[in-house]
Motif scaffolding. Structure first.
Motif, PDB file in Angstrom:
ATOM      1  N   ILE A 134       0.716  -1.176  -0.023  1.00 34.80           N
ATOM      2  CA  ILE A 134       0.082   0.100  -0.033  1.00 34.80           C
ATOM      3  C   ILE A 134       0.961   1.263  -0.048  1.00 34.80           C
ATOM      4  CG2 ILE A 134      -1.864   1.173   1.318  1.00 34.80           C
ATOM      5  CD1 ILE A 134      -2.667  -1.425   2.401  1.00 34.80           C
ATOM      6  N   ARG A 135       0.501   2.221  -1.004  1.00 32.23           N
ATOM      7  CA  ARG A 135       1.184   3.436  -1.203  1.00 32.23           C
ATOM      8  C   ARG A 135       0.270   4.486  -1.114  1.00 32.23           C
ATOM      9  NH1 ARG A 135       6.716   3.123  -2.794  1.00 32.23           N
ATOM     10  NH2 ARG A 135       7.422   0.950  -2.982  1.00 32.23           N
ATOM     11  N   ARG A 136       0.363   5.652  -0.432  1.00 18.89           N
ATOM     12  CA  ARG A 136      -0.593   6.519  -0.611  1.00 18.89           C
ATOM     13  C   ARG A 136      -0.017   7.973  -0.499  1.00 18.89           C
ATOM     14  NH1 ARG A 136      -3.026   3.781   2.609  1.00 18.89           N
ATOM     15  NH2 ARG A 136      -4.968   3.605   1.233  1.00 18.89           N
ATOM     16  N   ASN A 137      -0.445   9.001  -0.819  1.00 18.16           N
ATOM     17  CA  ASN A 137      -0.226  10.402  -0.437  1.00 18.16           C
ATOM     18  C   ASN A 137      -1.319  10.895   0.505  1.00 18.16           C
ATOM     19  OD1 ASN A 137       1.779  10.905  -2.114  1.00 18.16           O
ATOM     20  ND2 ASN A 137       0.508  10.685  -3.931  1.00 18.16           N
ATOM     21  N   SER A 138      -1.134  11.100   1.750  1.00 20.98           N
ATOM     22  CA  SER A 138      -1.963  11.336   2.884  1.00 20.98           C
ATOM     23  C   SER A 138      -1.368  12.252   3.896  1.00 20.98           C
ATOM     24  CB  SER A 138      -2.434  10.242   3.587  1.00 20.98           C
ATOM     25  OG  SER A 138      -3.146   9.246   2.825  1.00 20.98           O
ATOM     26  N   GLY A 139      -2.315  13.129   4.588  1.00 20.91           N
ATOM     27  CA  GLY A 139      -1.619  13.905   5.783  1.00 20.91           C
ATOM     28  C   GLY A 139      -2.674  13.135   7.231  1.00 20.91           C
ATOM     29  N   TYR A 140      -2.115  13.459   8.133  1.00 22.01           N
ATOM     30  CA  TYR A 140      -2.970  13.175   9.503  1.00 22.01           C
ATOM     31  C   TYR A 140      -2.540  14.218  10.406  1.00 22.01           C
ATOM     32  CZ  TYR A 140      -2.649   8.686   6.985  1.00 22.01           C
ATOM     33  OH  TYR A 140      -2.857   7.706   5.953  1.00 22.01           O
ATOM     34  N   GLU A 141      -3.498  14.648  10.913  1.00 25.60           N
ATOM     35  CA  GLU A 141      -3.403  15.659  11.953  1.00 25.60           C
ATOM     36  C   GLU A 141      -3.849  15.043  13.350  1.00 25.60           C
ATOM     37  OE1 GLU A 141      -5.124  19.520  11.176  1.00 25.60           O
ATOM     38  OE2 GLU A 141      -5.320  18.802   9.279  1.00 25.60           O
ATOM     39  N   ASN A 142      -3.161  15.578  14.636  1.00 20.39           N
ATOM     40  CA  ASN A 142      -3.400  15.170  15.928  1.00 20.39           C
ATOM     41  C   ASN A 142      -3.654  13.718  16.279  1.00 20.39           C
ATOM     42  OD1 ASN A 142      -3.164  17.887  16.800  1.00 20.39           O
ATOM     43  ND2 ASN A 142      -5.092  18.304  15.996  1.00 20.39           N
ATOM     44  N   GLN A 143      -2.652  12.873  15.619  1.00 22.46           N
ATOM     45  CA  GLN A 143      -2.556  11.447  15.711  1.00 22.46           C
ATOM     46  C   GLN A 143      -1.424  11.077  16.527  1.00 22.46           C
ATOM     47  OE1 GLN A 143      -4.870   9.133  14.251  1.00 22.46           O
ATOM     48  NE2 GLN A 143      -6.298  10.816  13.252  1.00 22.46           N
ATOM     49  N   SER A 144      -1.877   9.809  17.220  1.00 26.51           N
ATOM     50  CA  SER A 144      -0.577   9.168  18.065  1.00 26.51           C
ATOM     51  C   SER A 144       0.022   8.116  16.887  1.00 26.51           C
ATOM     52  CB  SER A 144      -1.174   8.501  19.231  1.00 26.51           C
ATOM     53  OG  SER A 144      -1.829   7.451  19.008  1.00 26.51           O
TER      54      SER A 144
END
Length: 186
Positions: A134-144
């Motif tokens: 699995i490959r992707r372009n993603s952003g995550y906010e306020n995650q542990s």
């Protein structure tokens, strides 16, 4: 100096019995116990005979590695008449130990099966293989870190197990130049 060395090889730490290999169908380890009738004999108080998989194993070559490398395990069997049919995708667990005491050291699905000179060679893939695809372009906010691992494991249809919370990320961006397995290693 010699007395210190002798303490390291005290009888209490010596293995109990000959080396043992147990191959269990499924990923349950000793709790699954492989079926094939050995469990039934043990439950009835009779001698537990090794199942056909364990009885037929000739070699075990487990290559364990940390991410981003995927672990593998190659098994060679000398099949007998009662050897069960194996197919790609079937999960196997390899247990090693001494005497009647074994411990799971590798579990994974069958990735490839081949025959060579009367022997059956089976390659077990790593449980983390779906994350490596699995490959992707993603952003995550306020995650542990644990939340990210659970999210990615869910996307790969894997069970995450117990995970320490790890650091919190105000923002984390990943790109498709690396797989999720590579991002976990990073």
């Amino acid at each position: 100096m010699i007395a210190d060395h002798l303490d390291l090889v005290a009888p209490s730490t010596a293995p109990a019995g000959p080396p043992a290999v147990k191959i269990v169908r499924g990923s349950g380890g000793a709790a699954g116990a492989g079926g094939f009738g050995a469990d039934l004999l043990a439950a009835l108080g009779g001698p537990a005979l090794p199942d056909p998989l364990s009885r037929s194993v000739a070699t075990v070559d487990a290559r364990l590695a940390a991410a981003p490398i995927l672990a593998t395990c190659r098994l060679t069997f000398l099949p007998q008449a009662d050897f069960p049919e194996l197919a790609p995708g079937d999960p196997l667990t390899v247990e090693l130990g001494f005497g009647t005491s074994t411990q799971a050291v590798y579990a994974g699905p069958i990735a490839a099966i081949g025959a060579r000179g009367g022997a059956l060679e089976v390659l077990l893939g790593a449980p983390a293989t779906p994350l490596a695809h699995i490959r992707r372009n993603s952003g995550y906010e306020n995650q542990s870190f644990a939340a990210l691992l659970r999210t990615w494991a869910g996307e790969a249809e894997l069970q995450a197990g117990d995970i320490d919370a790890g650091p919190d990320y105000a923002f984390l961006a990943i790109d498709d130049r690396h797989s999720l397995w590579d991002w976990i290693a990073r």
